[in-house]
Design an enzyme around this catalytic site. Structure first.
Site, PDB file in Angstrom:
ATOM      1  N   HIS A 122       0.958  42.819 100.043  1.00  0.00           N
ATOM      2  CA  HIS A 122       2.418  42.947  99.919  1.00  0.00           C
ATOM      3  C   HIS A 122       2.995  43.727 101.114  1.00  0.00           C
ATOM      4  O   HIS A 122       3.988  43.318 101.716  1.00  0.00           O
ATOM      5  CB  HIS A 122       2.734  43.666  98.599  1.00  0.00           C
ATOM      6  N   HIS A 127       6.087  43.061 104.246  1.00  0.00           N
ATOM      7  CA  HIS A 127       7.023  44.020 104.852  1.00  0.00           C
ATOM      8  C   HIS A 127       6.917  44.198 106.359  1.00  0.00           C
ATOM      9  O   HIS A 127       7.926  44.222 107.045  1.00  0.00           O
ATOM     10  CB  HIS A 127       6.860  45.396 104.208  1.00  0.00           C
ATOM     11  N   GLU A 167      13.198  44.496  99.648  1.00  0.00           N
ATOM     12  CA  GLU A 167      12.270  43.876  98.696  1.00  0.00           C
ATOM     13  C   GLU A 167      12.698  42.463  98.289  1.00  0.00           C
ATOM     14  O   GLU A 167      11.893  41.551  98.270  1.00  0.00           O
ATOM     15  CB  GLU A 167      12.142  44.745  97.427  1.00  0.00           C
ATOM     16  N   SER A 186       5.897  37.931  99.415  1.00  0.00           N
ATOM     17  CA  SER A 186       4.477  38.134  99.128  1.00  0.00           C
ATOM     18  C   SER A 186       4.108  37.658  97.727  1.00  0.00           C
ATOM     19  O   SER A 186       2.993  37.858  97.277  1.00  0.00           O
ATOM     20  CB  SER A 186       4.098  39.613  99.309  1.00  0.00           C
TER      21      SER A 186
HETATM   22 FE   LIG Z   1       7.507  46.684  98.746  1.00  0.00          FE
END
Ligand SMILES: [Fe+2]
Length: 266
Positions: A122, A127, A167, A186
């Protein structure tokens, strides 16, 4: 950031290298192979560009150190390996220093589809990809600086701004709706759901609205905010985020658009 986790942090050795087992590398390989297909044509151009720039390995977990080398040169950021759960003080401090806190463990095979805690897939795939983009990187830095100064109550609001951008942000490019949020990018299920389901509400991004919107971390989102241009985040990075929070608090929270947690099964 939940309250407990079964996962333990992987600690870098004296050379800054995190040791992973073959099984852990194979989890990355399978996650990567699936997600690279799912995101095709669904993430924004900036995300695709970020993947090209990072050139992540397909068959092993990348080391934070090697991702940092690319980011540092590009936008001045680096990756800081952390335990699965860190407190807000540490989280904001790291962001304010252009260090992206990345949980260092990788999920087990039983959790390939869903994991509430952030793991290294993730963090890196979702990110750090966008941290190659200057507007996004600047916004994340400004966010960290604001968080360091924010009170406990202000941080509750600030967390929503991160949630609905870093996010779970969507972006509209002409007629093309696409994903830039790492929480979506993700997750194979939410990558498709966020763009193609009729269920969620998709609103034009407005920082005050995002600050007023409560969310749940354990379900697909019921609201997404859609950015017009990535450079709008430049503007937001130069705004007094704490002043926006004061406005949002004065206006009050929106009613949740999701079911209360205990009534969901009814
Ligand atoms: Fe995150």
């Amino acid at each position: 950031m939940g309250k407990s986790t079964k996962y333990e942090a992987k600690v870098p050795d004296e050379n800054g290298i995190i040791p992973y087992t073959d099984e852990e590398h194979s989890v990355w390989r399978d996650l990567y192979a699936r997600q690279i297909e799912v995101i095709r044509g669904r993430v924004c151009q900036e995300f695709h560009d970020g993947l090209d720039i990072l050139d992540l390995p397909h068959d092993r977990i990348p080391q934070p150190k090697e991702v940092s080398e690319v980011l540092r040169e590009r936008t001045g950021w680096e990756v800081a390996p952390v335990p699965a759960l860190i407190n807000f003080d540490k989280f904001f401090k790291l962001l304010s220093e252009k260090k992206f806190p990345a949980a260092s463990f990788i999920r087990t095979r039983e959790s390939m589809d869903y994991l509430q805690e952030p793991d290294i897939f993730h963090e890196i795939f979702g990110h750090t990809t966008m941290l190659t983009h200057q507007a996004f990187a600047d916004f994340t830095h400004a966010y960290g600086l604001a968080g360091v100064k924010a009170s406990k109550k202000e941080r509750v609001f600030l967390a929503r701004l991160y949630w609905f951008t870093v996010e779970f942000g969507l972006i509209q490019n002409g007629s093309q709706l696409s994903i830039y949020g790492g929480g979506i990018a993700s997750s194979p299920g939410e990558t498709v759901y966020s763009l193609e389901s009729d269920e969620p509400i998709r609103r034009p991004f407005d920082p005050i609205d995002a600050l007023r919107t409560p969310y749940r971390i354990d379900i697909y989102q019921t609201v997404y905010y859609v950015l017009d241009r990535m450079d709008d985040l430049f503007e937001l990075a130069n705004t007094d985020l704490l002043a926006l929070i004061r406005k949002a608090r004065a206006l009050g929270e929106f009613e949740p658009t999701y079911p209360p947690k205990n009534k969901e099964a009814a």
